[in-house]
Design a protein around this motif. Sequence first.
Motif, PDB file in Angstrom:
ATOM      1  N   LEU A 130       0.820  -1.199   0.000  1.00  0.00           N
ATOM      2  CA  LEU A 130       0.000   0.000   0.000  1.00  0.00           C
ATOM      3  C   LEU A 130       0.861   1.258   0.000  1.00  0.00           C
ATOM      4  CD1 LEU A 130      -2.821   1.133  -0.013  1.00  0.00           C
ATOM      5  CD2 LEU A 130      -2.911   0.844   2.469  1.00  0.00           C
ATOM      6  N   ARG A 131       1.940   1.226   0.774  1.00  0.00           N
ATOM      7  CA  ARG A 131       2.843   2.375   0.795  1.00  0.00           C
ATOM      8  C   ARG A 131       3.425   2.616  -0.594  1.00  0.00           C
ATOM      9  NH1 ARG A 131       7.769   4.662   1.561  1.00  0.00           N
ATOM     10  NH2 ARG A 131       7.956   6.135   3.308  1.00  0.00           N
ATOM     11  N   GLU A 132       3.845   1.551  -1.253  1.00  0.00           N
ATOM     12  CA  GLU A 132       4.389   1.664  -2.606  1.00  0.00           C
ATOM     13  C   GLU A 132       3.334   2.192  -3.576  1.00  0.00           C
ATOM     14  OE1 GLU A 132       6.479   1.599  -6.107  1.00  0.00           O
ATOM     15  OE2 GLU A 132       7.187   1.676  -4.037  1.00  0.00           O
ATOM     16  N   LEU A 133       2.120   1.711  -3.454  1.00  0.00           N
ATOM     17  CA  LEU A 133       1.025   2.148  -4.318  1.00  0.00           C
ATOM     18  C   LEU A 133       0.777   3.646  -4.161  1.00  0.00           C
ATOM     19  CD1 LEU A 133      -1.272   1.119  -6.238  1.00  0.00           C
ATOM     20  CD2 LEU A 133      -2.683   0.900  -4.183  1.00  0.00           C
ATOM     21  N   ALA A 159       3.861   5.681  -5.520  1.00  0.00           N
ATOM     22  CA  ALA A 159       3.916   5.615  -6.988  1.00  0.00           C
ATOM     23  C   ALA A 159       2.849   6.507  -7.614  1.00  0.00           C
ATOM     24  CB  ALA A 159       3.752   4.174  -7.457  1.00  0.00           C
ATOM     25  N   GLU A 160       1.643   6.450  -7.090  1.00  0.00           N
ATOM     26  CA  GLU A 160       0.577   7.291  -7.633  1.00  0.00           C
ATOM     27  C   GLU A 160       0.824   8.759  -7.307  1.00  0.00           C
ATOM     28  OE1 GLU A 160      -2.693   8.767  -9.540  1.00  0.00           O
ATOM     29  OE2 GLU A 160      -1.703   6.821  -9.766  1.00  0.00           O
ATOM     30  N   GLY A 161       1.303   9.031  -6.096  1.00  0.00           N
ATOM     31  CA  GLY A 161       1.645  10.402  -5.749  1.00  0.00           C
ATOM     32  C   GLY A 161       2.723  10.952  -6.654  1.00  0.00           C
ATOM     33  N   HIS A 162       3.700  10.139  -6.966  1.00  0.00           N
ATOM     34  CA  HIS A 162       4.783  10.541  -7.862  1.00  0.00           C
ATOM     35  C   HIS A 162       4.242  10.835  -9.251  1.00  0.00           C
ATOM     36  CE1 HIS A 162       8.753  10.041  -9.945  1.00  0.00           C
ATOM     37  NE2 HIS A 162       9.161  10.659  -8.854  1.00  0.00           N
ATOM     38  N   ARG A 178      -5.741  13.832  -1.384  1.00  0.00           N
ATOM     39  CA  ARG A 178      -7.099  13.329  -1.604  1.00  0.00           C
ATOM     40  C   ARG A 178      -7.256  12.767  -3.011  1.00  0.00           C
ATOM     41  NH1 ARG A 178     -11.114  13.742   1.695  1.00  0.00           N
ATOM     42  NH2 ARG A 178     -10.009  15.308   2.946  1.00  0.00           N
ATOM     43  N   GLN A 179      -6.634  13.435  -3.978  1.00  0.00           N
ATOM     44  CA  GLN A 179      -6.685  12.928  -5.353  1.00  0.00           C
ATOM     45  C   GLN A 179      -5.918  11.616  -5.488  1.00  0.00           C
ATOM     46  OE1 GLN A 179      -8.421  13.866  -7.889  1.00  0.00           O
ATOM     47  NE2 GLN A 179      -9.284  15.735  -7.020  1.00  0.00           N
ATOM     48  N   VAL A 180      -4.818  11.498  -4.745  1.00  0.00           N
ATOM     49  CA  VAL A 180      -4.062  10.240  -4.746  1.00  0.00           C
ATOM     50  C   VAL A 180      -4.940   9.123  -4.201  1.00  0.00           C
ATOM     51  CG1 VAL A 180      -2.075   9.011  -3.771  1.00  0.00           C
ATOM     52  CG2 VAL A 180      -1.824  11.388  -4.544  1.00  0.00           C
ATOM     53  N   ALA A 181      -5.603   9.386  -3.071  1.00  0.00           N
ATOM     54  CA  ALA A 181      -6.478   8.379  -2.463  1.00  0.00           C
ATOM     55  C   ALA A 181      -7.572   7.960  -3.431  1.00  0.00           C
ATOM     56  CB  ALA A 181      -7.080   8.932  -1.175  1.00  0.00           C
TER      57      ALA A 181
END
Length: 198
Positions: A12-15, A18-21, A35-38
Amino acid sequence: MGRRSDHSRTELRELIVAEGHRQMAEHGFARFSARQVARAIGYSIGTIYNLFPTLDRLIVAINTRTITMWTAFVGQRLDGVGDDRIGVLVRAYFEFASEHTNLWMAIYDHRLPAGMPLPPEDDETRRELTLIVVRELAALLPHLEDTDVERLARSLIATVHGHCTYALNGSFELMGEVDPVGLALDRVREAIAAAKAG
């Protein structure tokens, strides 16, 4: 809809990172939203803050990922190069910043709150990029003490960074400067020549 049981804590941390990046690369620091990442990964914002207690911690992790990319990028550019390695370093700085502008700028746009240090693992990862410059300078300036080489490395990185920032934000164009990379490289070569002579 949440997927709270789909991933382990590590996954989950990696997910999230990665999406935040990805979103930082697309939207930049000013428009970044946890919030958009979530929403993009299908988890609640609470899940993100369970793993990253503050937005600052999430941004640190994203920026550390960028610096890891950047370190690998510079290493690849230097791989097998025998001559003018300093020129390669300076050009690689501009090249990475130009190709990944939002990610590069986020490193410098983000400020940790007073009293909040970088986690040791992030600090160590980030230092690797500076150490590449230190090693290259040490090879050229074997007569200098380690502390003097590191000090010079920090100064030259700041010099190149300033030139790169002016190139990317249009300031050099307004001044009529057409070769920011060459200008930065001239300043770096002058500093190294002075260190050799001194």
